[in-house]
Design a protein around this motif. Structure first.
Motif, PDB file in Angstrom:
ATOM      1  N   ARG A 167       0.857  -1.153  -0.045  1.00  0.00           N
ATOM      2  CA  ARG A 167       0.105   0.025  -0.137  1.00  0.00           C
ATOM      3  C   ARG A 167       0.944   1.100   0.018  1.00  0.00           C
ATOM      4  O   ARG A 167       1.487   1.461   0.938  1.00  0.00           O
ATOM      5  N   GLN A 168       0.750   1.875  -1.058  1.00  0.00           N
ATOM      6  CA  GLN A 168       1.502   3.377  -1.088  1.00  0.00           C
ATOM      7  C   GLN A 168       0.600   4.327  -0.620  1.00  0.00           C
ATOM      8  O   GLN A 168      -0.487   4.475  -0.634  1.00  0.00           O
ATOM      9  N   VAL A 169       1.270   5.674  -0.419  1.00  0.00           N
ATOM     10  CA  VAL A 169       0.821   6.691   0.228  1.00  0.00           C
ATOM     11  C   VAL A 169      -0.203   7.278  -0.491  1.00  0.00           C
ATOM     12  O   VAL A 169      -1.496   7.746  -0.004  1.00  0.00           O
ATOM     13  N   PHE A 170      -0.227   7.091  -1.717  1.00  0.00           N
ATOM     14  CA  PHE A 170      -1.352   7.830  -2.719  1.00  0.00           C
ATOM     15  C   PHE A 170      -2.435   6.871  -3.273  1.00  0.00           C
ATOM     16  O   PHE A 170      -2.865   6.880  -4.434  1.00  0.00           O
ATOM     17  N   ALA A 171      -2.509   5.761  -2.450  1.00  0.00           N
ATOM     18  CA  ALA A 171      -3.086   4.595  -2.961  1.00  0.00           C
ATOM     19  C   ALA A 171      -4.609   4.949  -3.550  1.00  0.00           C
ATOM     20  O   ALA A 171      -5.225   4.330  -4.305  1.00  0.00           O
ATOM     21  N   GLU A 172      -5.303   5.831  -2.879  1.00  0.00           N
ATOM     22  CA  GLU A 172      -6.626   6.213  -3.098  1.00  0.00           C
ATOM     23  C   GLU A 172      -6.601   6.854  -4.207  1.00  0.00           C
ATOM     24  O   GLU A 172      -7.780   7.026  -4.674  1.00  0.00           O
ATOM     25  N   LYS A 173      -5.395   7.612  -4.847  1.00  0.00           N
ATOM     26  CA  LYS A 173      -5.669   8.373  -6.149  1.00  0.00           C
ATOM     27  C   LYS A 173      -5.243   7.709  -7.175  1.00  0.00           C
ATOM     28  O   LYS A 173      -5.792   7.968  -8.414  1.00  0.00           O
ATOM     29  N   TYR A 174      -4.298   6.771  -7.096  1.00  0.00           N
ATOM     30  CA  TYR A 174      -3.781   5.913  -8.343  1.00  0.00           C
ATOM     31  C   TYR A 174      -3.333   4.572  -8.116  1.00  0.00           C
ATOM     32  O   TYR A 174      -3.006   4.416  -6.800  1.00  0.00           O
ATOM     33  N   SER A 175      -3.156   3.849  -9.020  1.00  0.00           N
ATOM     34  CA  SER A 175      -2.885   2.320  -8.941  1.00  0.00           C
ATOM     35  C   SER A 175      -1.485   2.245  -8.466  1.00  0.00           C
ATOM     36  O   SER A 175      -0.598   3.412  -8.550  1.00  0.00           O
ATOM     37  N   PHE A 176      -0.991   1.155  -8.004  1.00  0.00           N
ATOM     38  CA  PHE A 176       0.359   1.020  -7.438  1.00  0.00           C
ATOM     39  C   PHE A 176       1.370   1.274  -8.756  1.00  0.00           C
ATOM     40  O   PHE A 176       1.141   0.983  -9.849  1.00  0.00           O
ATOM     41  N   VAL A 177       2.446   1.976  -8.028  1.00  0.00           N
ATOM     42  CA  VAL A 177       3.422   2.225  -8.870  1.00  0.00           C
ATOM     43  C   VAL A 177       4.737   1.649  -8.577  1.00  0.00           C
ATOM     44  O   VAL A 177       5.212   1.647  -7.632  1.00  0.00           O
ATOM     45  N   PRO A 178       5.294   0.590  -9.412  1.00  0.00           N
ATOM     46  CA  PRO A 178       6.297  -0.189  -9.317  1.00  0.00           C
ATOM     47  C   PRO A 178       7.736   0.592  -9.299  1.00  0.00           C
ATOM     48  O   PRO A 178       7.858   1.263  -9.923  1.00  0.00           O
ATOM     49  N   ASN A 179       8.847  -0.174  -8.469  1.00  0.00           N
ATOM     50  CA  ASN A 179       9.987   0.171  -8.537  1.00  0.00           C
ATOM     51  C   ASN A 179      10.343   1.500  -8.503  1.00  0.00           C
ATOM     52  O   ASN A 179      11.150   2.101  -9.028  1.00  0.00           O
TER      53      ASN A 179
END
Length: 211
Positions: free
Chosen positions: A175-187
């Motif tokens: 879970r990334q900090v802006f998970a509510e705004k956009y999908s997972f950003v890898p790497n």
């Protein structure tokens, strides 16, 4: 037999890189090669409010394109340190573990380092401390041409090389900090994982290497 990895010098390197590091016994960091633009040597990516944000350290090459990595000078013609730290705080001040780790990283954005390698290595060793990682770290004594050997990661750890091209690595979402705004950003930079997952960072990195 000890596992040795040859890696490029990086500025707050990506998750993929640190996954290899936590699964190695010895890490050799390339410092003799000529500095090249548009690599992780002076840039990283973090999670901004509007998507990935790219941070780049300006450098001054004293011998043009033939300047070695270890001789590459940082430029302070602009206050990039204030800009980078402000961007990092803006991106992660609401993350679960930012306050726990922030004080260890902040000093690097107030002290002026002459050489890029000294700045990067300071941050690198701080990250190893956060992970409580005991790895034998060496700087290369001489330049050895890159190869396709599994232990040579210098071509694979590159902004133009997709993580899926690394047959030893698998992306593990968190879970990334802006998970509510956009999908997972890898790497993204490993600090994205650290500030998001804290003590779980090591386990996620460890599990990301196949085999």
């Amino acid at each position: 037999m000890p596992t040795t990895k040859i890696i490029p010098l990086t500025y707050l390197g990506p998750v993929q890189l640190f996954s290899h590091i936590v699964n190695a016994d010895v890490v050799v960091i390339e410092q003799q090669a000529n500095y090249q633009r548009k690599t992780y040597a002076n840039r990283c990516s973090i999670a901004g409010a509007n998507g990935p944000m790219h941070l780049a350290i300006p450098v001054t090459n004293i011998k043009g394109s033939r300047t070695s990595i270890k001789e590459t000078l940082i430029s302070y013609d602009m206050d990039w340190q204030k800009q980078h730290w402000r961007s990092i705080v803006s991106a992660y001040n609401s993350s679960p573990f930012f306050e726990y780790y922030a004080d260890d990283f902040a000093p690097f954005y107030h002290k002026q380092y002459k050489y890029l390698i000294d700045f990067n290595m300071g941050l690198f060793k701080t990250m190893l401390d956060e992970l409580e990682l005991d790895v034998n770290i060496r700087l290369s004594d001489e330049y050895v041409a890159t190869s396709d050997q599994p232990n040579d990661l210098r071509r694979i750890i590159h902004p133009k090389s997709l993580p899926e091209n690394d047959k030893q690595y698998q992306t593990i979402e968190y879970r990334q900090v802006f998970a509510e705004k956009y999908s997972f950003v890898p790497n993204l930079s490993v600090i994205d994982l650290l500030f998001s997952k804290g003590p779980e960072t090591y386990d996620i990195l460890k599990a990301s290497i196949i085999g």
